[in-house]
Design an enzyme around this catalytic site. Sequence first.
Site: not given
Length: 305
Positions: A29, A33, A156, A218, A243, A245
Amino acid sequence: MIAVLGECVADAFAERRAGELTLRVLPGGGPANTAAALARLGTPARFLGRISGDVFGELFRERLAGVDLTYAVEAREPSTLAVAGLDDAGKARYGFHAEGTADWQWTGAELAGPVLDGVRCLHTGSLALVRPPGRDVVEAFAAAAARRVTVSVDPNVRPSLATREAYAVERWCAFADILRLSDDDLAFLRPGEPVERVCDEWHAAGARLVVVTRGPAGALVSLGGARTEVPAPQVDVVDTVGAGDAFTAGLLHWLDGRGLLGGRLDGLDPATAREAAAFAAKVAALACTVRGADLPRDAGAVAGR
């Protein structure tokens, strides 16, 4: 302290064998996270979540050890379950079991009182901002919080659970000082549009700092329209779960350590924003070296090198 508002999700990773499917469940989640990563980095974090009393809820509480759960809600509803499959690059694709689960049932009373006492920054977003019935409560809370703290938002995006229209990023920018999203999020929200133009529109809507993470390429950093890029450190990737988060946690941790949170980021300049994003990229890279949405136990020391 940084407060994080949103969901905790049981991430079940599928392993297929002849005649059977095995699920390995790890706590996840996006908001949870981020809260766990902040604590692992050494920044005091408070998690504002609705945590179920089921077996997955026990797993979440174990993962959030070190995070302030004083104002987390003990929910009667079941936990949200996400079944994930990994591609050859370690990137997850999710199927969600989320109807009637604990994470989306927010009421105004659950976010009232002293939940932001001692807090300099509120981070939210992800599914809690788009899933009914609680999304309106979460958005109203974040908008009101902007009067007293820095607000960070991460959309997200999860297309299987919410439509493009549900992600009201332009409206969220009216109260968000920081907007962090991935290039996949951007491609879903604004398909085919130049990232620079989209960033400028979000700045005009109110967001001061916009960061677009691009995996191994990046990140693009845009501070009020002044743009720069940071590279991604090279690591041996186990998977990329969490990653983004971890990047958000690294960014907020770095800004907080320099005393830049608590207001509208007025003291932030482009060079400093780039430094913050470079540190965040290092934290995100660390998350890719372990299985699931986690950081190494010595993440604070490693990332600080």
